[in-house]
Write an enzyme that holds these catalytic residues in place. Structure first.
Site, PDB file in Angstrom:
ATOM      1  N   TYR A 124      -9.335   1.533   8.175  1.00  0.00           N
ATOM      2  CA  TYR A 124      -7.879   1.322   8.246  1.00  0.00           C
ATOM      3  C   TYR A 124      -5.905   2.666   8.161  1.00  0.00           C
ATOM      4  O   TYR A 124      -6.199   2.323   7.699  1.00  0.00           O
ATOM      5  CB  TYR A 124      -7.107  -0.022   8.004  1.00  0.00           C
ATOM      6  CG  TYR A 124      -6.368  -0.837   8.774  1.00  0.00           C
ATOM      7  CD1 TYR A 124      -5.857  -1.307   9.859  1.00  0.00           C
ATOM      8  CD2 TYR A 124      -4.889  -0.846   7.550  1.00  0.00           C
ATOM      9  CE1 TYR A 124      -4.785  -2.149  10.109  1.00  0.00           C
ATOM     10  CE2 TYR A 124      -4.121  -1.320   8.578  1.00  0.00           C
ATOM     11  CZ  TYR A 124      -3.832  -2.069   9.440  1.00  0.00           C
ATOM     12  OH  TYR A 124      -2.501  -2.395   9.689  1.00  0.00           O
ATOM     13  N   PRO A 129       2.513   9.927   5.487  1.00  0.00           N
ATOM     14  CA  PRO A 129       3.480  10.502   4.091  1.00  0.00           C
ATOM     15  C   PRO A 129       4.655  10.311   4.401  1.00  0.00           C
ATOM     16  O   PRO A 129       4.790   9.466   3.444  1.00  0.00           O
ATOM     17  CB  PRO A 129       3.529  12.623   4.135  1.00  0.00           C
ATOM     18  CG  PRO A 129       1.349  12.527   5.402  1.00  0.00           C
ATOM     19  CD  PRO A 129       1.753  10.971   6.292  1.00  0.00           C
ATOM     20  N   GLY A 132       5.590   4.710   4.810  1.00  0.00           N
ATOM     21  CA  GLY A 132       4.513   3.256   4.480  1.00  0.00           C
ATOM     22  C   GLY A 132       4.588   2.045   4.266  1.00  0.00           C
ATOM     23  O   GLY A 132       4.372   1.317   5.909  1.00  0.00           O
ATOM     24  N   GLN A 340      -3.776  -7.551 -23.975  1.00  0.00           N
ATOM     25  CA  GLN A 340      -3.504  -7.863 -25.479  1.00  0.00           C
ATOM     26  C   GLN A 340      -4.124  -9.143 -26.386  1.00  0.00           C
ATOM     27  O   GLN A 340      -4.270  -9.082 -27.124  1.00  0.00           O
ATOM     28  CB  GLN A 340      -1.492  -9.200 -24.531  1.00  0.00           C
ATOM     29  CG  GLN A 340      -0.618  -9.120 -26.523  1.00  0.00           C
ATOM     30  CD  GLN A 340      -0.546  -8.287 -26.525  1.00  0.00           C
ATOM     31  OE1 GLN A 340      -0.404  -6.875 -26.019  1.00  0.00           O
ATOM     32  NE2 GLN A 340       0.108  -7.485 -28.051  1.00  0.00           N
ATOM     33  N   GLY A 343      -6.691  -7.213 -28.189  1.00  0.00           N
ATOM     34  CA  GLY A 343      -5.725  -6.278 -29.068  1.00  0.00           C
ATOM     35  C   GLY A 343      -6.309  -4.750 -28.711  1.00  0.00           C
ATOM     36  O   GLY A 343      -6.227  -4.388 -27.665  1.00  0.00           O
ATOM     37  N   GLU A 367      -1.258  -3.623   1.686  1.00  0.00           N
ATOM     38  CA  GLU A 367      -1.576  -4.098   2.703  1.00  0.00           C
ATOM     39  C   GLU A 367       0.649  -5.005   3.139  1.00  0.00           C
ATOM     40  O   GLU A 367       0.648  -5.970   2.614  1.00  0.00           O
ATOM     41  CB  GLU A 367      -2.180  -5.539   2.032  1.00  0.00           C
ATOM     42  CG  GLU A 367      -3.397  -5.448   3.206  1.00  0.00           C
ATOM     43  CD  GLU A 367      -3.149  -5.020   4.710  1.00  0.00           C
ATOM     44  OE1 GLU A 367      -2.955  -4.130   5.251  1.00  0.00           O
ATOM     45  OE2 GLU A 367      -2.627  -5.842   5.592  1.00  0.00           O
TER      46      GLU A 367
HETATM   47  C1  FAD Z   1      -5.740   2.981  -2.859  1.00  0.00           C
HETATM   48  C2  FAD Z   1      -4.817   2.893  -1.770  1.00  0.00           C
HETATM   49  C3  FAD Z   1      -5.674   2.259  -0.769  1.00  0.00           C
HETATM   50  C4  FAD Z   1      -4.803   2.634   0.266  1.00  0.00           C
HETATM   51  N1  FAD Z   1      -5.146   1.823   0.708  1.00  0.00           N
HETATM   52  C5  FAD Z   1      -4.724   1.794   2.771  1.00  0.00           C
HETATM   53  C6  FAD Z   1      -5.410   1.762   3.903  1.00  0.00           C
HETATM   54  O1  FAD Z   1      -6.647   1.618   3.569  1.00  0.00           O
HETATM   55  N2  FAD Z   1      -4.829   1.806   5.199  1.00  0.00           N
HETATM   56  C7  FAD Z   1      -3.458   1.783   4.900  1.00  0.00           C
HETATM   57  O2  FAD Z   1      -3.043   2.414   6.092  1.00  0.00           O
HETATM   58  N3  FAD Z   1      -3.182   2.356   4.425  1.00  0.00           N
HETATM   59  C8  FAD Z   1      -3.357   1.784   2.753  1.00  0.00           C
HETATM   60  N4  FAD Z   1      -2.518   2.782   1.738  1.00  0.00           N
HETATM   61  C9  FAD Z   1      -1.256   2.956   1.678  1.00  0.00           C
HETATM   62  C10 FAD Z   1      -0.664   1.669   1.131  1.00  0.00           C
HETATM   63  O3  FAD Z   1      -0.431   0.539   2.248  1.00  0.00           O
HETATM   64  C11 FAD Z   1       0.989   1.869   1.035  1.00  0.00           C
HETATM   65  O4  FAD Z   1       0.915   2.555  -0.629  1.00  0.00           O
HETATM   66  C12 FAD Z   1       1.961   0.901   0.927  1.00  0.00           C
HETATM   67  O5  FAD Z   1       2.200   0.464   2.358  1.00  0.00           O
HETATM   68  C13 FAD Z   1       3.833   0.771   0.117  1.00  0.00           C
HETATM   69  O6  FAD Z   1       3.853   2.523   1.414  1.00  0.00           O
HETATM   70  P1  FAD Z   1       4.219   4.195   0.892  1.00  0.00           P
HETATM   71  O7  FAD Z   1       2.759   3.878  -1.036  1.00  0.00           O
HETATM   72  O8  FAD Z   1       4.511   4.663   1.228  1.00  0.00           O
HETATM   73  O9  FAD Z   1       5.990   3.406  -0.823  1.00  0.00           O
HETATM   74  P2  FAD Z   1       7.151   3.153   0.132  1.00  0.00           P
HETATM   75  O10 FAD Z   1       7.159   2.495   1.480  1.00  0.00           O
HETATM   76  O11 FAD Z   1       7.975   4.162  -0.018  1.00  0.00           O
HETATM   77  O12 FAD Z   1       7.375   2.182  -0.995  1.00  0.00           O
HETATM   78  C14 FAD Z   1       8.122   2.812  -2.461  1.00  0.00           C
HETATM   79  C15 FAD Z   1       8.695   1.978  -3.444  1.00  0.00           C
HETATM   80  O13 FAD Z   1       9.580   1.226  -2.636  1.00  0.00           O
HETATM   81  C16 FAD Z   1       9.980   0.185  -2.033  1.00  0.00           C
HETATM   82  N5  FAD Z   1      10.536  -0.897  -0.662  1.00  0.00           N
HETATM   83  C17 FAD Z   1      10.075  -0.012   0.044  1.00  0.00           C
HETATM   84  N6  FAD Z   1      10.861  -0.250   1.756  1.00  0.00           N
HETATM   85  C18 FAD Z   1      12.031  -0.837   0.712  1.00  0.00           C
HETATM   86  C19 FAD Z   1      12.882  -1.801   0.819  1.00  0.00           C
HETATM   87  N7  FAD Z   1      12.973  -1.311   2.797  1.00  0.00           N
HETATM   88  N8  FAD Z   1      13.765  -2.024  -0.004  1.00  0.00           N
HETATM   89  C20 FAD Z   1      13.454  -1.892  -0.870  1.00  0.00           C
HETATM   90  N9  FAD Z   1      12.551  -1.890  -1.503  1.00  0.00           N
HETATM   91  C21 FAD Z   1      11.847  -1.131  -0.586  1.00  0.00           C
HETATM   92  C22 FAD Z   1       8.540  -1.028  -2.150  1.00  0.00           C
HETATM   93  O14 FAD Z   1       8.085  -1.756  -2.477  1.00  0.00           O
HETATM   94  C23 FAD Z   1       7.662   0.144  -2.679  1.00  0.00           C
HETATM   95  O15 FAD Z   1       8.064  -0.060  -4.445  1.00  0.00           O
HETATM   96  C24 FAD Z   1      -3.411   2.083   0.242  1.00  0.00           C
HETATM   97  C25 FAD Z   1      -2.585   2.872  -0.595  1.00  0.00           C
HETATM   98  C26 FAD Z   1      -3.266   3.258  -2.271  1.00  0.00           C
HETATM   99  C27 FAD Z   1      -2.307   3.874  -2.958  1.00  0.00           C
END
Ligand code: FAD
Length: 557
Positions: A124, A129, A132, A340, A343, A367
């Site tokens: 999916y 980059p 997210g 925890q 230990g 998700e």
């Molecule tokens: C191991 C792994 C597997 C994955 N698998 C898939 C996959 O199969 N398909 C797919 O499409 N994606 C996948 N992802 C992507 C994942 O869904 C995203 O990493 C996630 O949605 C968060 O997006 P980001 O990493 O760009 O973080 P960002 O959106 O940049 O967020 C960074 C931080 O800022 C916070 N934040 C973001 N927006 C706001 C806001 N408006 N207000 C306040 N706080 C905010 C977030 O909660 C987070 O703490 C995967 C990621 C990982 C690490």
């Protein structure tokens, strides 16, 4: 929906398979080597072998037509085994979702039948980059390819990031911007111009392949545009969030329990200060019991939401968000506490709790992160608060009080206190226009989730007492234990809603110093404090149940 007997059999086959092919030593070795066991994943998804995917494929496409409840049960079980492998299987569930909700009947039949018959692995591909949490910022494009004035195909160009199964899938559901707006396309592996990177070196779920994808003018025919109409992609993604977030919620639940179920037996054998740790209240009541209460509150919510989705109430995005938020945060905390509980041993790679803790961490990120869940929950329930002129949670509180009248043992009176306090907090936030502070909006999301889960767990305990629980439901706890858990959780939820609600409302200037004590009274804080009476006795009881320390007579009483 599949028959309870069939579901039971599927779960048993899954457990037997894991016992044979995925013992702990194998899981730890694969984790150390950072290796996705593709043969195992393919075995799990192949129709002639374990055929897990058949569960969610409709019957007319060769599957079993399982519903949300079935999928929750299977996801919990997979997560108990290994969250990386569970993620590899989930990726096909997720990848096929845009097909299930958005594809034309021909596309559905074609792809879903192939998943059922060939065990096709999907990925999916939504995240990029620069996009997210905010998928609206996606940059991958799909340019029309025209012939004789009509669209015959698209050329996809762009990059996707952190895609589960990214390096191993047979087909990819890819979100890209066409001239008419975002759309889902299916791209098959080997397509010209399509590449994937090496797998990411991740903190956890190291048995799952996660890779970046690149698309350089990748041509797909027009029949690969799911639904055949441009601009539906984000709507289609929204349509399945309730359902897909329940799956990740079940992952949090399964992984959390998997950790606790290791800490419990360990603590009966580890002797410190002359007795097993399991006999030390300061240990059980901090590291075990509260986590069990959180996990079971989340389970109650997941089960209610799954039943409602299966009853056709729609996609229930907010309920999916509450379930995911509570279950994944509970799973994460439970795994942390389990380290925890072990230990120094818990801190070493030899012990599974260390791996589980790293694995479960992802569930609060993918998700939809926990913060995005808080926002989703808060925005939706805020609208309900406004639409009902502040009555929504007071009505829920009244229902909980009515339940208490029939079932005084399930903590529904205390859940009602939490719901009433929530109504007061939201009304104060409305009067002082405090949702202009994003932090307040998100904290409301957390309080809403706690109060709603308190209501759910007390309802579940009552259903258990009446012998009316869903046949497929988890039956680890009997009615008395579930009632004790419901009371423990309701007390915490009520106190949290009232005290943190007061903190944030006052903190944002919603009440001045002189008005704080009147606000305390309207929140019902004195009653909430009185409701804490009996907490330790209930926690003792839950600990006795978890450690099997109750005699038959005590259980019957
Ligand atoms: C191991 C792994 C597997 C994955 N698998 C898939 C996959 O199969 N398909 C797919 O499409 N994606 C996948 N992802 C992507 C994942 O869904 C995203 O990493 C996630 O949605 C968060 O997006 P980001 O990493 O760009 O973080 P960002 O959106 O940049 O967020 C960074 C931080 O800022 C916070 N934040 C973001 N927006 C706001 C806001 N408006 N207000 C306040 N706080 C905010 C977030 O909660 C987070 O703490 C995967 C990621 C990982 C690490």
């Amino acid at each position: 929906m599949i028959a309870p007997k069939t579901l039971k059999l599927s779960i048993k086959s899954l457990r037997d398979f894991a016992k044979k092919r995925l013992p702990e030593e194998t899981l730890l070795e694969l984790d150390e080597r950072d290796e996705c066991p593709l043969d195992i994943v393919r075995h799990m998804c192949h129709p002639d072998q374990l055929g897990i995917q058949l569960l969610f494929i409709p019957e007319d496409c060769g599957g079993f037509g399982g519903g949300a409840f079935d999928v929750y049960c299977i996801c919990e079980e997979m997560a108990r085994i290994d969250l990386g492998i569970a993620t590899a299987v989930l990726a096909t569930f997720l990848g096929s979702d845009p097909i299930t909700v958005g594809a034309t009947p021909e596309q559905k039949k074609y792809w879903l039948t192939r998943i059922a018959q060939e065990g096709l692995l999907f990925a999916y591909a939504a995240t990029e980059p620069e996009a997210g949490s905010d998928l609206g910022a996606l940059r991958t494009t799909a340019d029309r390819v025209m012939q004789d004035g009509r669209v015959v195909g698209y050329k996809i160009t762009g990059n996707k990031q952190w895609i589960s199964n990214g390096g191993v899938a047979d087909a990819y559901s890819v979100l890209a911007n066409a001239p008419g707006g975002p759309c889902w396309f299916v791209v098959e592996k080997g397509a010209k111009g399509f590449n994937h990177d090496e797998p990411e070196n991740k903190h956890g779920i190291r048995l799952s392949n996660t890779a970046a994808l690149s698309f350089d003018n990748v041509y797909v025919g027009a029949d690969r545009l799911l639904g055949g109409v441009e601009g539906q992609g984000l709507i289609q993604a929204q349509l399945v969030f309730g359902y897909t977030r329940l799956m990740v919620a079940a992952f949090g639940l399964g992984a959390g329990w998997s950790a606790v179920d290791r800490a419990i037996p360990y603590s009966t054998k580890r002797i410190q200060a002359g007795a097993p740790l399991s006999e030390k209240q300061g240990y059980t009541h901090k590291l075990i019991v509260p986590h069990v209460a959180h996990l079971e509150a989340a389970r109650a919510y997941i089960e209610e939401a799954a039943e409602r989705i299966d009853a056709g109430e729609g996609s229930l995005n907010t309920e999916g968000a509450i379930a995911k938020y509570m279950a994944t945060e509970a799973g994460n905390s439970a795994a942390e506490a389990s380290i925890q509980a072990f230990g120094g041993y818990g801190y070493t790679r030899e012990y599974m709790v260390e791996k589980i803790k790293r694995d479960v961490r992802i569930t609060t990120i993918y998700e939809g992160t926990s913060e995005i869940m808080e926002m989703t929950i808060s925005r939706d329930r805020w609208q309900l608060h406004l639409k009902t002129r502040g009555q929504y949670y007071d009505e829920q509180a009244k229902k909980s009080e009515a339940l208490h009248a029939n079932h005084p043992e399930v903590g529904a009176d205390v859940a009602a206190l939490a719901l009433h306090a929530l109504a007061e907090v939201m009304e104060k936030a409305r009067l002082a226009r405090l949702t202009r502070y994003q932090h307040i909006l998100l904290r409301l999301g957390e309080l809403i989730a706690y109060a709603e889960c308190a209501g759910s767990l007390s309802r579940r305990a009552a259903l258990m007492a009446d012998n009316k629980l869903n046949e497929k439901s988890n039956r680890r706890f009997d009615a008395a234990a579930l009632a004790a858990l419901a009371r423990v959780f309701a007390r915490e939820a009520a106190l949290k809603v009232a005290e943190e609600g007061l903190r944030w409302i006052a903190g944002a200037g919603g009440v001045g110093a002189a008005a704080v004590s009147a606000f305390e009274t309207s929140l019902g804080l004195p009653a909430i404090h009185r409701a804490q009476v009996g907490l330790i006795a209930d926690m003792d009881y839950v600990a006795d149940v978890l450690y099997g320390r109750l005699s038959k007579a005590q259980r019957a009483a």
